[in-house]
Scaffold this motif. Structure first.
Motif, PDB file in Angstrom:
ATOM      1  N   ASP A 303      47.131  35.869  36.772  1.00  0.00           N
ATOM      2  CA  ASP A 303      46.660  35.736  35.394  1.00  0.00           C
ATOM      3  C   ASP A 303      45.819  36.944  34.967  1.00  0.00           C
ATOM      4  OD1 ASP A 303      46.593  34.412  32.957  1.00  0.00           O
ATOM      5  OD2 ASP A 303      44.663  33.456  33.403  1.00  0.00           O
ATOM      6  N   ILE A 304      46.426  38.140  35.114  1.00  0.00           N
ATOM      7  CA  ILE A 304      45.751  39.387  34.732  1.00  0.00           C
ATOM      8  C   ILE A 304      46.342  39.864  33.398  1.00  0.00           C
ATOM      9  CG2 ILE A 304      45.223  41.768  35.375  1.00  0.00           C
ATOM     10  CD1 ILE A 304      45.660  40.959  38.292  1.00  0.00           C
ATOM     11  N   LYS A 318      40.415  36.881  36.567  1.00  0.00           N
ATOM     12  CA  LYS A 318      39.464  36.097  37.336  1.00  0.00           C
ATOM     13  C   LYS A 318      38.519  36.970  38.146  1.00  0.00           C
ATOM     14  CE  LYS A 318      42.918  32.429  37.840  1.00  0.00           C
ATOM     15  NZ  LYS A 318      43.754  31.664  38.805  1.00  0.00           N
ATOM     16  N   HIS A 319      38.943  38.196  38.445  1.00  0.00           N
ATOM     17  CA  HIS A 319      38.141  39.069  39.298  1.00  0.00           C
ATOM     18  C   HIS A 319      37.843  40.378  38.573  1.00  0.00           C
ATOM     19  CE1 HIS A 319      39.135  36.226  42.473  1.00  0.00           C
ATOM     20  NE2 HIS A 319      40.415  36.399  42.194  1.00  0.00           N
ATOM     21  N   GLY A 320      36.979  41.176  39.164  1.00  0.00           N
ATOM     22  CA  GLY A 320      36.678  42.482  38.607  1.00  0.00           C
ATOM     23  C   GLY A 320      37.699  43.519  39.032  1.00  0.00           C
ATOM     24  N   TYR A 321      38.172  44.323  38.080  1.00  0.00           N
ATOM     25  CA  TYR A 321      39.187  45.335  38.368  1.00  0.00           C
ATOM     26  C   TYR A 321      38.769  46.679  37.801  1.00  0.00           C
ATOM     27  CZ  TYR A 321      42.109  41.226  39.233  1.00  0.00           C
ATOM     28  OH  TYR A 321      42.607  40.038  39.697  1.00  0.00           O
ATOM     29  N   ASP A 322      39.164  47.724  38.516  1.00  0.00           N
ATOM     30  CA  ASP A 322      39.019  49.088  38.017  1.00  0.00           C
ATOM     31  C   ASP A 322      40.385  49.581  37.564  1.00  0.00           C
ATOM     32  OD1 ASP A 322      36.291  49.248  38.756  1.00  0.00           O
ATOM     33  OD2 ASP A 322      36.900  49.642  40.824  1.00  0.00           O
ATOM     34  N   ASN A 336      42.474  50.246  45.982  1.00  0.00           N
ATOM     35  CA  ASN A 336      42.201  49.058  46.775  1.00  0.00           C
ATOM     36  C   ASN A 336      42.659  47.838  45.983  1.00  0.00           C
ATOM     37  OD1 ASN A 336      39.992  48.216  44.984  1.00  0.00           O
ATOM     38  ND2 ASN A 336      38.870  49.950  45.877  1.00  0.00           N
ATOM     39  N   THR A 337      42.358  46.643  46.499  1.00  0.00           N
ATOM     40  CA  THR A 337      42.866  45.430  45.861  1.00  0.00           C
ATOM     41  C   THR A 337      42.158  45.111  44.551  1.00  0.00           C
ATOM     42  OG1 THR A 337      41.381  44.122  47.256  1.00  0.00           O
ATOM     43  CG2 THR A 337      43.656  44.420  48.019  1.00  0.00           C
ATOM     44  N   ASN A 338      41.181  45.895  44.174  1.00  0.00           N
ATOM     45  CA  ASN A 338      40.528  45.726  42.877  1.00  0.00           C
ATOM     46  C   ASN A 338      41.008  46.756  41.850  1.00  0.00           C
ATOM     47  OD1 ASN A 338      38.858  43.572  43.702  1.00  0.00           O
ATOM     48  ND2 ASN A 338      37.431  45.023  44.652  1.00  0.00           N
ATOM     49  N   THR A 339      42.092  47.480  42.190  1.00  0.00           N
ATOM     50  CA  THR A 339      42.572  48.559  41.333  1.00  0.00           C
ATOM     51  C   THR A 339      43.825  48.137  40.566  1.00  0.00           C
ATOM     52  OG1 THR A 339      41.779  50.187  42.949  1.00  0.00           O
ATOM     53  CG2 THR A 339      43.289  50.981  41.251  1.00  0.00           C
ATOM     54  N   LYS A 409      36.706  39.227  29.991  1.00  0.00           N
ATOM     55  CA  LYS A 409      36.935  40.569  30.560  1.00  0.00           C
ATOM     56  C   LYS A 409      36.440  40.616  31.985  1.00  0.00           C
ATOM     57  CE  LYS A 409      35.994  45.440  29.737  1.00  0.00           C
ATOM     58  NZ  LYS A 409      35.313  46.433  28.889  1.00  0.00           N
ATOM     59  N   ALA A 410      37.247  41.272  32.827  1.00  0.00           N
ATOM     60  CA  ALA A 410      36.858  41.418  34.233  1.00  0.00           C
ATOM     61  C   ALA A 410      35.598  42.267  34.335  1.00  0.00           C
ATOM     62  CB  ALA A 410      37.986  42.090  35.019  1.00  0.00           C
ATOM     63  N   ALA A 411      34.738  41.871  35.242  1.00  0.00           N
ATOM     64  CA  ALA A 411      33.465  42.571  35.381  1.00  0.00           C
ATOM     65  C   ALA A 411      33.675  43.942  35.964  1.00  0.00           C
ATOM     66  CB  ALA A 411      32.548  41.769  36.305  1.00  0.00           C
TER      67      ALA A 411
END
Length: 411
Positions: A303-304, A318-322, A336-339, A409-411
């Motif tokens: 759900d991005i 749901k999570h923070g992304y760069d 990484n998994t936040n990218t 918005k993702a943090a």
């Protein structure tokens, strides 16, 4: 602009070739003509154009006519019928009708050739081998040696200038052949399976070097190969030949995605698509992505959602992304998994798979500030299995949208 224009070209080997032409016009096959007349049809009604700065790869099995066509371009094979025009300054010279003087001038000034067997003169030093063509042009010894040294430096053999050919490895000797061709400063370079006698590692290295040199020199190159992976790697366009006929002449990607005959389909069946295809060919189109107001969903499972703001791209989930905008110079170590990676639809499949492996998220493809598609595991599996998505000419949905607060918005 066209550098070489070939129209309805026939090349027949043997005496009284008009007999073979009559049978060709009646629809006889090459083998039938051999059986009836003893004449061999090397090239059968081929028409292709090669643009300035393009690498045209002639591809086919042994006996397909690729080398016969190549050797017609510099007059080594006599043209039986049709025309083969070479751009020469502001005019075009037709090799089918030109004089011996015109042909000689073209060979000296406009066309160079790199052979499969290196064709180095063993009694001359490396630098003198490179300078030999310039000597035939009447260039002074000082000038030609200076030019030859520059070209040897360009191919990484500057320190070997005074060695004899037998002191060099096969790959190094092939570099000498390239340097000799480049020293002539010809606009057209003919290469007849120049790397086929080399081991795979050296061959791949020379292919890379040729592409790098082409970026600097922008020559018009006709390259003969029987190796499809080599053709797909080097070619701006590829001409696939069979029994002297041209079967398909297309960009590498089109050869893979849209084979025009069963012969071409069988020919490309076992090639590695990662060497050819780009994101545009395989992407999940924006037409198939979910829109909610001004947002586009780039990953349903997690759900991005993504949207374009004035200065950047914002990610909601749901999570923070760069967000990283990728180019070939980007260091993959930052992923990484936040990218979430955004790039152009022209990204190569190898790069896309590497990014997907590291981030575990779909890759977002953007063009003209619009999301045009995404790449996910499903698309890569289809590429590897040869089940390519259809390329359509439908306009992409415009999702260059203003900011909304419908998602967190993702943090």
């Amino acid at each position: 602009m066209k550098s070489i224009c070939i129209e309805n070209l026939d090349v027949v080997f043997g005496q009284h070739p008009e007999k073979a032409l009559t049978l060709l016009d009646l629809g006889k096959t090459r083998q039938e003509i051999i059986d009836e007349t003893g004449l061999v049809v090397g090239v059968n009604n081929v028409s292709i154009d090669v643009n300035e700065g393009e690498i045209c790869v002639l591809m086919g099995l042994s006996g397909s006519g690729k080398s016969s066509l190549l050797r017609a371009v510099n007059g080594l094979n006599t043209i039986t019928r049709g025309s083969l025009k070479i751009k020469n300054d502001d005019t075009n010279v037709d090799l089918a009708t030109c004089s011996e003087t015109e042909l000689r001038d073209l060979r000296i000034q406009r066309i160079s050739m790199v052979f499969q067997k290196f064709a180095l003169m063993p009694w001359l030093s490396v630098v003198d081998n490179v300078a030999f063509g310039l000597e035939m042009q009447g260039v002074t010894k000082t000038e030609r040696r200076q030019c030859a040294q520059e070209k040897l430096d360009m191919v990484g053999l500057g320190e070997w200038a005074n060695k004899l050919p037998h002191e060099l490895s096969g790959g190094m000797q092939q570099r000498v052949g390239l340097a000799r061709a480049f020293a002539m400063d010809s606009d057209i370079l003919l290469m007849d399976e120049p790397f086929s006698a080399l081991d795979p590692l050296i061959r791949s290295q020379l292919q890379d070097e040729l592409l790098d040199l082409q970026k600097k020199l922008n020559k018009t190159i006709i390259f003969v190969s029987h190796d499809l992976d080599e053709a797909l790697k080097l070619g701006s366009r590829i001409a696939i030949m069979e029994s002297g006929k041209l079967i398909q002449y297309s960009k590498p990607e089109d050869i893979i995605l849209n084979p025009e005959t069963q012969y071409v389909k069988d020919f490309v069946a076992h090639t590695n698509p990662l060497n050819v295809l780009c994101g545009r060919s395989l992407m999940n189109s924006a037409h198939d992505l979910k829109l909610e107001g001004n947002l586009v969903q780039i990953c349903e499972r997690e759900d991005i959602w993504l949207e374009k703001t004035v200065d950047s791209w914002d990610v909601y989930g749901k999570h923070g992304y760069d967000v990283v905008e990728w180019s070939p110079e980007t260091d993959h170590k930052i992923f990484n998994t936040n990218t979430i990676v955004i790039t152009t639809p022209d990204i190569a499949m190898r790069d896309a798979i590497d990014i997907r492996y590291q981030t575990e998220h779909p890759i977002v493809l953007v063009e003209d500030n619009r999301v045009v598609g995404t790449l996910n595991d499903h698309d890569f599996y289809h590429a590897l299995l040869g089940k390519y998505n259809d390329i359509t000419d439908e306009p992409e949905r415009d999702i260059n949208l203003c900011k909304t607060n419908k998602k967190v918005k993702a943090a």
